[in-house]
Design an enzyme around this catalytic site. Structure first.
Site, PDB file in Angstrom:
ATOM      1  N   ASP A  34       0.860  -1.193   0.000  1.00 11.49           N
ATOM      2  CA  ASP A  34       0.000   0.000   0.000  1.00 11.49           C
ATOM      3  C   ASP A  34       0.893   1.239   0.000  1.00 11.49           C
ATOM      4  O   ASP A  34       1.872   1.295   0.759  1.00 11.49           O
ATOM      5  CB  ASP A  34      -0.861   0.088   1.276  1.00 11.49           C
ATOM      6  CG  ASP A  34      -1.847  -1.056   1.415  1.00 11.49           C
ATOM      7  OD1 ASP A  34      -2.080  -1.755   0.415  1.00 11.49           O
ATOM      8  OD2 ASP A  34      -2.368  -1.252   2.535  1.00 11.49           O
TER       9      ASP A  34
ATOM     10  N   CYS B  93     -25.809   2.718  25.751  1.00 15.82           N
ATOM     11  CA  CYS B  93     -25.619   4.066  25.238  1.00 15.82           C
ATOM     12  C   CYS B  93     -26.868   4.552  24.498  1.00 15.82           C
ATOM     13  O   CYS B  93     -27.872   4.808  25.135  1.00 15.82           O
ATOM     14  CB  CYS B  93     -24.346   4.162  24.418  1.00 15.82           C
ATOM     15  SG  CYS B  93     -23.679   5.825  24.497  1.00 15.82           S
TER      16      CYS B  93
ATOM     17  N   GLU C 264     -19.152  -3.043  27.358  1.00 10.72           N
ATOM     18  CA  GLU C 264     -18.555  -4.068  26.488  1.00 10.72           C
ATOM     19  C   GLU C 264     -17.066  -3.846  26.255  1.00 10.72           C
ATOM     20  O   GLU C 264     -16.325  -4.804  26.010  1.00 10.72           O
ATOM     21  CB  GLU C 264     -19.304  -4.144  25.146  1.00 10.72           C
ATOM     22  CG  GLU C 264     -19.124  -2.964  24.187  1.00 10.72           C
ATOM     23  CD  GLU C 264     -20.083  -1.795  24.442  1.00 10.72           C
ATOM     24  OE1 GLU C 264     -20.649  -1.718  25.551  1.00 10.72           O
ATOM     25  OE2 GLU C 264     -20.251  -0.968  23.529  1.00 10.72           O
TER      26      GLU C 264
ATOM     27  N   HIS D 187     -20.359   2.254  27.973  1.00  6.59           N
ATOM     28  CA  HIS D 187     -20.175   1.040  27.169  1.00  6.59           C
ATOM     29  C   HIS D 187     -19.427  -0.022  27.981  1.00  6.59           C
ATOM     30  O   HIS D 187     -18.197  -0.080  27.924  1.00  6.59           O
ATOM     31  CB  HIS D 187     -19.336   1.357  25.931  1.00  6.59           C
ATOM     32  CG  HIS D 187     -20.023   2.219  24.933  1.00  6.59           C
ATOM     33  ND1 HIS D 187     -20.674   1.708  23.837  1.00  6.59           N
ATOM     34  CD2 HIS D 187     -20.154   3.561  24.854  1.00  6.59           C
ATOM     35  CE1 HIS D 187     -21.170   2.701  23.111  1.00  6.59           C
ATOM     36  NE2 HIS D 187     -20.868   3.841  23.708  1.00  6.59           N
TER      37      HIS D 187
HETATM   38  N1  GLN Z   1     -25.869   9.176  19.766  1.00  6.14           N
HETATM   39  C1  GLN Z   1     -25.875   9.116  21.205  1.00  6.14           C
HETATM   40  C2  GLN Z   1     -25.077  10.244  21.817  1.00  6.14           C
HETATM   41  O1  GLN Z   1     -24.205  10.791  21.194  1.00  6.14           O
HETATM   42  C3  GLN Z   1     -25.396   7.765  21.711  1.00  6.14           C
HETATM   43  C4  GLN Z   1     -23.992   7.423  21.319  1.00  6.14           C
HETATM   44  C5  GLN Z   1     -23.667   5.950  21.446  1.00  6.14           C
HETATM   45  O2  GLN Z   1     -24.554   5.095  21.420  1.00  6.14           O
HETATM   46  N2  GLN Z   1     -22.391   5.634  21.559  1.00  6.14           N
HETATM   47  O3  GLN Z   1     -25.291  10.593  22.955  1.00  6.14           O
END
Ligand code: GLN
Length: 535
Positions: free
Chosen positions: A150, A382, A510, A508
Site C-alpha cells: 500500500d 448508550c 462491552e 459502554h
Molecule cells: N448518539 C448518542 C449520543 O451521542 C449515543 C452514542 C452511542 O450510542 N455511543 O449521545
C-alpha cells in the site's frame, strides 16, 4: 529484562487475515511467560482517529480508558491480555502529520525543508518507541495496519527498516501472509507469499518469522520451500488455520513454538515457560458450553464488526454461564409494531445497541416497549439506554413527543439532552464525552447485585445525556436512576425494578469485558436470560 524489545507485525497478500489476532496471541504468550508487554497499532490512514468513521468503513470504534477513539484491534489486544491500552497505543498517519506540522509551525525545524524522510519517518519512529521508553515493558508489539505494498504504508515500513537496523537483535518482524488453495489444481500456492516477502525485502526489511494463513494444512515440504525462498529459518514458518474460536489461536501458535522462535530471534536465551492454564480452562469451558442461548441485537448496522465488543462480551459471559450465545441481528429500521413480537418473542434476552443519528431509532423504541411490557431481559447500551428512556417517557409518562435533542431539536420533552459544554462544539472529532468516568451505584439495585460494588469506572462515548429535569418524574413512575456520576450528577444507569432485568447504561461496558475477566453486567444479563429460558 534489561532492555525493551520490539516485535513488528506486518501483513501481506490480502487484508483481513487477522493481524490483530496474531499480535494479540503473541502478546498473550509472552504475558503468560511472565513478561510485561503492550500492543500498539499504527494505522496508515489519514483520519486523526477512527472516531468519525462510519462503522461500515472500519467496524466498531473502540474506546480506551483515557478516552481515545481507536481501531477495533485494540479491543482484541485488551480482551486477550487484559491489559488496558491508552492513547499512545493507536497512532494514525493523521496524528503523525498533525504533530509534524505543529512542530513546523512552532519553528522546531527552522530552516529545513520538511519531508516524508526523515521528518515523517522520524516522528513515526519516535511514536513507536514512546511506550518502550517508559521502561515498564519487556516487549512492545507493534501492528502495522494495511497490507505491504500500500502506498500509504511506506513511511511506516521505512521506520521499521530503520528501527530494525538501529535496534539490531532487539527487534524482529513477523509477517503474516495468505496461502490460497486452488481447488481446480488441488494445491496450496505459496507464490503470493513469496511476492509479498520480496516486496518487504525490496523495502529493506527481512522478515524473521512468517505466519501463513491457510484454509488447508501446510506440509513440512511446503514450509521448507517458503523458508528457502524467503530467507527465514524452517521453524520460523508457522501456519495459522481457521479455528472454531479466535481464542484458540494463542494455543495453536504456542504448539508451533511461535513464541519460542520469536524469543530466540530476540536473543532471549532463557525464558520462563508460559502458564496457559487459565486460558485453556476458559477454552474447555467454551467447548463444553454447547447449549444455545438466543440473544437479539437490535441495531442498524448489519455487519458483524460494528458491534464487535458487544458480541465478544456476550459470548464470554455465555461461556462462563455454560452457554453458547447465538446472537440474532434484528434490523431496527425494519422493526415495527406489527413484527416486533414475531422477531423478539423467542429470544431469551435483547440488547438494544449503541448508535448515532435518526436512522433506526423508532425500531429501537418499539423493541424497548415490547421488552419492558413483556418482561424480557433487556440491556440498553448508550443510544440503547437513551431509547429505553424515551420509550418510558412516551408510553409511561405520557409525553408522546419525548425524544433526544440529537433527533428532535425542538421537542419540549427532551428527556435526552445536550450538555451545556457540548452546545458550542464546532469540531466533530474527539469532542464527545469519552473514556472512563466514575459512577456511584445504588446499593438497592440489580446493577449493584451484578457489580457487587458501589464505585465503578466505565468508558463512555456519547454527546447526549439523560435530562435531570425529568429525573424525579421517571423515578416516581417506576424507572430508577441507579448509577450517578458523582462529579456531574449525570444519570449513567437506569433500571425498571419491577422487571426481572431491564437495565440501560449510558456507558459502554462491552469495552472492558475480557476473556479472563468477563464483565459483571454481561454475566448478570446472561444469567437473567437463562432464567427466562428455564421458566
Ligand atoms: N448518539 C448518542 C449520543 O451521542 C449515543 C452514542 C452511542 O450510542 N455511543 O449521545
Amino acid at each position: 529484562m534489561a532492555k525493551t524489545k520490539y516485535i513488528f507485525v506486518t501483513g501481506g497478500v490480502a487484508s483481513s487475515l487477522g493481524k490483530g489476532i496474531i499480535s494479540s496471541s503473541i502478546g498473550k504468550l509472552l504475558q503468560a511467560r511472565g513478561y510485561h508487554i503492550t500492543i500498539q497499532k499504527f494505522d496508515p490512514y489519514i483520519n486523526i482517529d477512527p472516531g468519525t468513521l462510519n462503522p461500515y468503513e472500519h467496524g466498531e470504534c473502540y474506546v480506551t480508558i483515557d478516552g481515545q477513539e481507536t481501531d477495533l484491534d485494540l479491543g482484541h489486544y485488551e480482551r486477550f491480555t487484559g491489559i488496558q491500552t491508552t492513547k499512545a497505543n493507536n497512532i494514525t498517519t493523521g496524528r503523525i502529520y498533525q504533530s509534524v506540522i505543529e512542530k513546523e509551525r512552532r519553528g522546531d525545524y527552522l530552516g529545513k525543508t520538511i519531508q516524508v524522510v526523515p521528518h515523517i519517518t522520524d516522528e513515526i519512529k519516535r511514536n513507536m518507541l514512546i511506550l518502550g521508553k517508559k521502561g515498564n515493558y519487556d516487549f512492545i508489539i507493534t501492528e502495522i495496519g494495511g497490507t505491504v505494498g500500500d502506498i500509504e504504508g511506506l513511511p511506516f515500513l521505512e521506520a521499521i527498516r530503520q528501527l530494525k537496523w538501529e535496534l539490531g537483535k532487539d527487534a524482529v518482524c513477523v509477517h503474516l501472509t495468505y496461502v490460497p488453495y486452488l481447488a481446480a489444481a488441488g494445491e496450496l500456492k505459496t507464490k503470493p507469499t513469496q511476492h509479498s516477502v520480496k516486496e518487504l525485502q525490496s523495502l529493506g526489511i527481512q522478515p524473521d518469522v512468517l505466519v501463513l494463513r491457510a484454509e488447508h494444512e501446510l506440509s513440512q515440504n511446503l514450509r521448507n520451500k517458503v523458508a528457502a525462498f524467503c530467507n527465514v529459518d524452517c521453524d520460523c514458518v508457522v501456519q495459522s488455520l481457521d479455528l472454531p474460536s479466535i481464542y484458540e489461536v494463542p494455543i495453536k501458535m504456542h504448539e508451533q513454538e511461535l513464541d519460542t522462535v520469536i524469543l530466540r530471534k530476540l536473543n532471549v536465551e532463557v525464558a520462563p515457560a508460559p502458564d496457559l492454564a487459565p486460558w485453556k480452562n476458559f477454552l474447555s469451558k467454551r467447548y463444553n458450553a454447547t447449549k444455545e442461548l438466543h440473544i437479539a441485537l437490535v441495531g442498524k448496522y448489519d455487519l458483524q464488526d460494528a458491534y464487535k465488543s458487544i458480541l465478544e462480551a456476550l459470548s464470554q459471559a455465555g461461556t462462563y454461564n455454560d452457554r453458547k450465545v447465538k446472537t440474532h441481528f434484528v434490523n431496527s429500521e425494519k422493526l415495527t409494531d406489527d413484527n416486533v413480537e414475531e422477531l423478539l418473542k423467542d429470544m431469551s434476552g435483547v440488547v438494544i445497541c449503541p448508535g448515532f443519528g435518526q436512522r433506526g431509532i423508532e425500531g429501537k423504541i418499539i423493541a424497548a416497549r415490547y421488552c419492558r411490557e413483556n418482561n424480557k431481559p433487556t440491556f440498553g447500551i448508550c443510544l440503547g439506554m437513551q431509547m429505553m428512556v424515551i420509550e418510558f417517557a412516551r408510553n409511561v409518562l405520557g409525553y408522546e413527543d419525548a425524544n433526544s435533542r440529537e433527533m428532535d431539536e425542538k421537542t419540549p420533552h427532551n428527556v435526552i439532552d445536550i450538555m451545556e459544554e457540548q452546545k458550542n462544539i464546532t469540531h466533530m472529532g474527539g469532542t464527545m464525552r469519552l473514556g472512563g468516568y466514575e459512577c456511584i451505584v445504588d446499593k438497592d439495585s440489580r446493577t449493584y447485585e451484578a457489580y457487587n460494588s458501589t464505585k465503578i469506572i466505565e468508558r463512555h462515548r456519547h454527546r447526549y445525556e439523560f435530562n435531570n429535569d425529568f429525573k424525579q418524574e421517571f423515578i416516581d413512575n417506576g424507572m430508577a436512576c441507579v448509577g450517578i456520576n458523582p462529579e456531574s450528577d449525570l444519570v449513567e444507569i437506569v433500571e425498571v425494578p419491577s422487571n426481572t432485568w431491564y437495565i440501560g447504561t449510558q456507558f459502554h461496558p462491552e469495552y472492558s469485558s475480557t476473556v479472563l475477566n468477563p464483565h459483571p453486567l454481561f454475566l448478570s444479563f446472561i444469567q437473567a436470560s437463562i432464567g427466562v429460558e428455564e421458566d
